[in-house]
Design an enzyme around this catalytic site. Structure first.
Site: not given
Length: 370
Positions: A269, A273, A282
């Site tokens: 990805r 998100h 993160y």
């Protein structure tokens, strides 16, 4: 042991996934080759050109949807940037009569099935539970709760077979969904029923902010199928040709009575998100940049150009088509939708409950009053 009226003889060794993800197109960043290179046929050039066009248009649509979210015209948008090979591969592997069960991240797959782009964004706009007609498009409503639609796909596939059709269902799930109970229940049921269903796990490395290593100790999510008697495979999810080849074989094998498949597509990805997420909290920026070198559209475009199947004029024509598609979406989003508040009560139950009927009457009275 009898299953679905036929003798069933387990052969676990043939259900194990390839030791390395299946790959058909060159990848300079990871130059290993699949141990099953000869098992999957390279799709026809015409199909790969179609996949390229749909991937380019799909990416431009996805970028436009992200912009609409930033402008406040969508409540949120979960981008599929970098996952186009999985999205388009899933759509193209199916017949028009087959069913697709998408998640909230799969708008690119929806529009590639000729679903109206504004209708595909209805859920994310907050205008309704589903903007398109699932029956006419053979596409279930987008699923926001993780993995709950996997059991629905199994049930529909089994039901269609009982009716005597050769319909296959394909459920798109993320890597995070494989930790949900619904996912395992769906695989267990599919294995017992030998249902004609394919589960495609788009392993994009992060279940929101949780990296894959913190979620599962399995060498590959594809190995989760074997415990349920489900044939499994893993594929390079950024290789459009390999995704198409593996999914086409899985779908046709399921259609022919071979039972369910679990396919894990290794992808990434490249976007947050959702439009409300900050991935820098993160994951390192270098990691995302490294995966950009394995861009699925660039890889397919290079392969097509090397074989003189795609010219500069062809690339420009597809880019122009993509821009026109995005422009139409922008224009249509300037118009406020006409919504019926009483539509909240539609498609909740086949027969409305007394409570639902009472609530509808209360809202109707308020609307008449004001």
């Amino acid at each position: 042991m009898e299953r679905a009226g036929k003798a069933f003889t387990p052969s676990p060794s043939s259900w194990l996934p390839s030791r390395l993800p299946v790959r058909l197109l060159k990848d300079e960043a990871k130059p290993w080759q699949s141990v099953r290179d000869g098992e999957y046929r390279l799709p026809e050039p015409e199909l790969l050109l179609t996949a390229y066009r749909k991937m380019v248009v799909g990416r431009r649509f996805d970028a436009q949807a992200t912009t609409l979210a930033r402008q406040g015209r969508l409540a949120v948008h979960p981008s599929s940037l970098g996952q186009e090979a999985c999205q388009i591969g899933a759509a193209l592997a199916l017949r028009p009569s087959d069913w697709l069960f998408p998640t909230y991240r799969d708008c690119t797959a929806l529009v590639s099935r000729d679903i109206d782009p504004v209708e595909a964004l209805t859920l994310l706009r907050g205008d309704g539970h589903c903007g398109y007609d699932p029956m006419s498009h053979r596409t279930a409503p987008q699923c926001t709760p993780l993995a709950t639609h996997a059991a629905h796909a199994t049930g529909l596939a089994h039901g269609e077979r009982l009716k005597g059709t050769d319909t296959v269902a394909l459920a798109l799930v993320g890597d995070g969904a494989t930790s949900e109970g619904d996912f395992h229940e769906a695989l267990g049921l599919a294995g017992v029923l030998r249902a004609p269903v394919v589960f495609l796990v788009q392993n994009n490395r992060y279940a929101i902010s949780v990296p894959f290593a913190a979620q599962s100790a399995a060498p590959s999510l594809a190995y989760k199928g074997i415990g349920y008697g489900v044939r499994s495979e893993q594929v390079d999810g950024n290789d459009a040709a390999a995704v198409l080849a593996v999914l086409t074989k899985a779908v046709e094998d399921a259609r022919a009575g071979g039972g369910p498949w679990l396919v894990e597509a290794h992808t990434y990805r490249m976007a947050p998100h959702t439009s409300a997420d900050d991935p820098s909290r993160y994951r390192p920026a270098e990691e995302a940049e490294q995966w950009r070198g394995r861009d699925p559209i660039d890889r397919l475009e290079s392969w097509l150009r090397e074989r003189a199947l795609l010219t500069e004029d062809g690339i420009a024509a597809v880019a122009a088509e993509a821009e026109a598609y995005a422009a139409e979406v922008r224009t249509r989003f300037t118009e406020d939708p006409e919504l019926d508040p009483l539509g909240l009560f539609d498609h909740v139950f086949s027969t409305p409950t007394p409570q639902l009927t009472e609530q509808r009457a209360q809202l109707c009275a308020e609307l008449e009053e004001h």
